[in-house]
Design an enzyme around this catalytic site. Structure first.
Site, PDB file in Angstrom:
ATOM      1  N   HIS A   1      26.485  -7.164  22.131  1.00 57.21           N
ATOM      2  CA  HIS A   1      25.395  -7.792  22.890  1.00 57.21           C
ATOM      3  C   HIS A   1      24.290  -8.217  21.920  1.00 57.21           C
ATOM      4  O   HIS A   1      24.049  -7.557  20.906  1.00 57.21           O
ATOM      5  CB  HIS A   1      24.836  -6.808  23.929  1.00 57.21           C
ATOM      6  CG  HIS A   1      23.864  -7.468  24.857  1.00 57.21           C
ATOM      7  ND1 HIS A   1      22.546  -7.648  24.525  1.00 57.21           N
ATOM      8  CD2 HIS A   1      24.029  -8.030  26.085  1.00 57.21           C
ATOM      9  CE1 HIS A   1      21.935  -8.281  25.525  1.00 57.21           C
ATOM     10  NE2 HIS A   1      22.817  -8.518  26.479  1.00 57.21           N
TER      11      HIS A   1
ATOM     12  N   GLY B   1      21.835  -9.823  33.393  1.00 51.71           N
ATOM     13  CA  GLY B   1      20.903  -8.746  33.079  1.00 51.71           C
ATOM     14  C   GLY B   1      19.975  -8.482  34.259  1.00 51.71           C
ATOM     15  O   GLY B   1      20.324  -7.789  35.216  1.00 51.71           O
ATOM     16  N   GLY B   2      18.801  -9.083  34.204  1.00 52.80           N
ATOM     17  CA  GLY B   2      17.747  -8.811  35.189  1.00 52.80           C
ATOM     18  C   GLY B   2      18.208  -8.882  36.637  1.00 52.80           C
ATOM     19  O   GLY B   2      17.870  -8.003  37.450  1.00 52.80           O
TER      20      GLY B   2
ATOM     21  N   GLU C   1      26.269 -15.949  25.402  1.00 50.98           N
ATOM     22  CA  GLU C   1      24.900 -15.656  25.822  1.00 50.98           C
ATOM     23  C   GLU C   1      23.921 -16.206  24.791  1.00 50.98           C
ATOM     24  O   GLU C   1      23.635 -15.545  23.782  1.00 50.98           O
ATOM     25  CB  GLU C   1      24.688 -14.148  25.928  1.00 50.98           C
ATOM     26  CG  GLU C   1      25.631 -13.462  26.890  1.00 50.98           C
ATOM     27  CD  GLU C   1      25.032 -12.160  27.382  1.00 50.98           C
ATOM     28  OE1 GLU C   1      24.716 -12.103  28.567  1.00 50.98           O
ATOM     29  OE2 GLU C   1      24.851 -11.234  26.578  1.00 50.98           O
TER      30      GLU C   1
ATOM     31  N   GLY D   1      16.883 -12.900  29.252  1.00 53.94           N
ATOM     32  CA  GLY D   1      15.658 -12.223  29.682  1.00 53.94           C
ATOM     33  C   GLY D   1      14.407 -13.081  29.585  1.00 53.94           C
ATOM     34  O   GLY D   1      13.292 -12.589  29.688  1.00 53.94           O
TER      35      GLY D   1
ATOM     36  N   SER E   1      19.653 -15.336  31.820  1.00 53.65           N
ATOM     37  CA  SER E   1      18.837 -15.660  32.991  1.00 53.65           C
ATOM     38  C   SER E   1      19.647 -16.245  34.149  1.00 53.65           C
ATOM     39  O   SER E   1      19.161 -17.105  34.890  1.00 53.65           O
ATOM     40  CB  SER E   1      17.678 -16.584  32.600  1.00 53.65           C
ATOM     41  OG  SER E   1      16.839 -15.938  31.657  1.00 53.65           O
TER      42      SER E   1
ATOM     43  N   GLU F   1      21.205  -7.943  21.919  1.00 52.53           N
ATOM     44  CA  GLU F   1      20.175  -6.939  21.596  1.00 52.53           C
ATOM     45  C   GLU F   1      20.702  -5.922  20.590  1.00 52.53           C
ATOM     46  O   GLU F   1      19.944  -5.371  19.789  1.00 52.53           O
ATOM     47  CB  GLU F   1      19.674  -6.281  22.895  1.00 52.53           C
ATOM     48  CG  GLU F   1      18.785  -7.247  23.672  1.00 52.53           C
ATOM     49  CD  GLU F   1      18.937  -7.197  25.178  1.00 52.53           C
ATOM     50  OE1 GLU F   1      19.385  -6.176  25.711  1.00 52.53           O
ATOM     51  OE2 GLU F   1      18.612  -8.222  25.818  1.00 52.53           O
TER      52      GLU F   1
ATOM     53  N   ASN G   1      24.663  -6.084  33.415  1.00 51.93           N
ATOM     54  CA  ASN G   1      24.227  -5.262  32.283  1.00 51.93           C
ATOM     55  C   ASN G   1      22.847  -4.714  32.614  1.00 51.93           C
ATOM     56  O   ASN G   1      21.866  -5.452  32.593  1.00 51.93           O
ATOM     57  CB  ASN G   1      24.182  -6.145  31.023  1.00 51.93           C
ATOM     58  CG  ASN G   1      23.572  -5.425  29.846  1.00 51.93           C
ATOM     59  OD1 ASN G   1      23.434  -4.199  29.852  1.00 51.93           O
ATOM     60  ND2 ASN G   1      23.198  -6.173  28.816  1.00 51.93           N
ATOM     61  N   TRP G   2      22.812  -3.434  32.948  1.00 54.98           N
ATOM     62  CA  TRP G   2      21.539  -2.842  33.383  1.00 54.98           C
ATOM     63  C   TRP G   2      20.605  -2.563  32.207  1.00 54.98           C
ATOM     64  O   TRP G   2      19.454  -2.188  32.403  1.00 54.98           O
ATOM     65  CB  TRP G   2      21.793  -1.540  34.150  1.00 54.98           C
ATOM     66  CG  TRP G   2      22.560  -1.724  35.437  1.00 54.98           C
ATOM     67  CD1 TRP G   2      23.049  -2.897  35.972  1.00 54.98           C
ATOM     68  CD2 TRP G   2      22.924  -0.695  36.369  1.00 54.98           C
ATOM     69  NE1 TRP G   2      23.696  -2.656  37.156  1.00 54.98           N
ATOM     70  CE2 TRP G   2      23.638  -1.306  37.429  1.00 54.98           C
ATOM     71  CE3 TRP G   2      22.722   0.686  36.406  1.00 54.98           C
ATOM     72  CZ2 TRP G   2      24.142  -0.589  38.516  1.00 54.98           C
ATOM     73  CZ3 TRP G   2      23.230   1.401  37.490  1.00 54.98           C
ATOM     74  CH2 TRP G   2      23.928   0.765  38.530  1.00 54.98           C
ATOM     75  N   LYS G   3      21.101  -2.685  31.000  1.00 55.10           N
ATOM     76  CA  LYS G   3      20.314  -2.397  29.788  1.00 55.10           C
ATOM     77  C   LYS G   3      19.673  -1.007  29.901  1.00 55.10           C
ATOM     78  O   LYS G   3      20.264  -0.098  30.467  1.00 55.10           O
ATOM     79  CB  LYS G   3      19.269  -3.484  29.552  1.00 55.10           C
ATOM     80  CG  LYS G   3      19.856  -4.884  29.624  1.00 55.10           C
ATOM     81  CD  LYS G   3      18.946  -5.910  29.069  1.00 55.10           C
ATOM     82  CE  LYS G   3      19.493  -7.288  29.402  1.00 55.10           C
ATOM     83  NZ  LYS G   3      18.936  -8.328  28.580  1.00 55.10           N
TER      84      LYS G   3
HETATM   85  C1  PEP Z   1      22.128  -9.870  29.360  1.00 59.03           C
HETATM   86  O1  PEP Z   1      21.546  -8.814  29.219  1.00 59.03           O
HETATM   87  O2  PEP Z   1      23.285  -9.958  28.923  1.00 59.03           O
HETATM   88  C2  PEP Z   1      21.456 -10.979  30.043  1.00 59.03           C
HETATM   89  C3  PEP Z   1      22.089 -12.103  30.144  1.00 59.03           C
HETATM   90  O3  PEP Z   1      20.197 -10.746  30.534  1.00 59.03           O
HETATM   91  P1  PEP Z   1      19.390 -11.692  31.573  1.00 59.03           P
HETATM   92  O4  PEP Z   1      20.351 -12.069  32.668  1.00 59.03           O
HETATM   93  O5  PEP Z   1      18.262 -10.860  32.052  1.00 59.03           O
HETATM   94  O6  PEP Z   1      18.940 -12.905  30.804  1.00 59.03           O
END
Ligand code: PEP
Length: 250
Positions: free
Chosen positions: A95, A234-235, A167, A173, A213, A97, A9-11
């Site tokens: 998600h 994500g990251g 999640e 994040g 993470s 966010e 997920n590049w957000k």
């Molecule tokens: C996400 O955006 O779904 C996520 C899990 O982010 P991260 O891996 O950065 O915690």
């Protein structure tokens, strides 16, 4: 028996050139991967370019969000047909966010999941508790509600088109990953819930990703849990080296 599924997920990251560079790098690096399903979810405006860049590779494309109506006066929204038109296979619904920053409700998320299925997209239903909910011992209640409401009206014929992503919001994040045991406990609870809502056979087949993470260093131990079938990343999905390493670890 459940094929692992890792999605990035590049957000709201990358620009046009950076999206294509990342997508093309992954397509090259992962060209021979067939034991893991892989998807990347770039921002809407780069979906077409990313689809072109991964074309012919095992890397599929997903959107980070969608709207449930087919077309019409919904300024700023994007329909499922539009997503398919630019090469999407998957779409993330709910998600954290979207739920906690934008204010999406379980009811809205449910409409999106159903519209995604109806259109032929494969939804990734994201669920997870806030830190204060975990500290108040409400994790299972919160996640059960999000899964149950998110899947309301999804038939037994369609349920296996859905991937569930657990999640924990406090792990997204933040660099704080759920321990493998914490992830496994919630994943097992979700699988039990799916058995109650559908059947044991469906529960045995549905894929449940962990997100929060996840990175190359913790991929193996998370994926070693019996009910962790993949990752929503994500990251660590923003670098070819990290994301492809995670996929090759599985
Ligand atoms: C996400 O955006 O779904 C996520 C899990 O982010 P991260 O891996 O950065 O915690």
């Amino acid at each position: 028996m459940r094929k692992p599924f890792i999605a990035g997920n590049w957000k709201m990251n990358k620009d046009s050139a950076g999206s294509v560079e990342l997508a093309a790098g992954l397509a090259k690096e992962l060209k021979d991967v067939d034991s893991v399903d892989v998807a990347v979810c770039p921002p809407f405006v780069y979906l077409q370019a990313v689809s072109n860049a991964v074309s012919g590779s095992p890397v599929k494309v997903g959107a980070q969000n969608m709207y449930f109506e087919a077309n019409g006066a919904f300024t700023g929204e994007i329909s499922t047909d539009m997503l398919k038109d630019v090469g999407c296979t998957y779409v993330i619904c709910g998600h954290s966010e979207r739920r906690h920053v934008i204010g999406e409700t379980d009811e809205l998320v449910n409409k999106k999941v159903k519209a995604a299925i109806e259109s032929g997209l494969l939804p990734i239903l994201a669920v997870g508790e806030l830190l204060e909910e975990r500290e108040a011992d409400k994790t299972n209640d919160v996640v059960k509600t999000q899964v149950t409401k998110g899947l309301e009206g999804v038939s037994a014929d369609d349920i296996l088109k859905v991937t569930i992503a657990y999640e924990p919001v406090w792990a997204i994040g933040t660099g704080k990953t759920a321990t493998p045991d914490q992830a496994q406990d919630v994943h097992a609870m979700i699988r039990g819930l799916i058995a109650e809502l559908y059947s044991q056979d469906v529960a045995d087949k549905i894929r449940i990703q962990y997100g929060g993470s996840a990175k190359p260093a913790n991929t193996a131990e998370l994926m070693a849990q019996p009910d962790v079938d993949g990752l929503l990343v994500g990251g660590a999905s923003l670098k070819v080296e990290d994301f492809s390493k995670m996929i090759k670890t599985v």
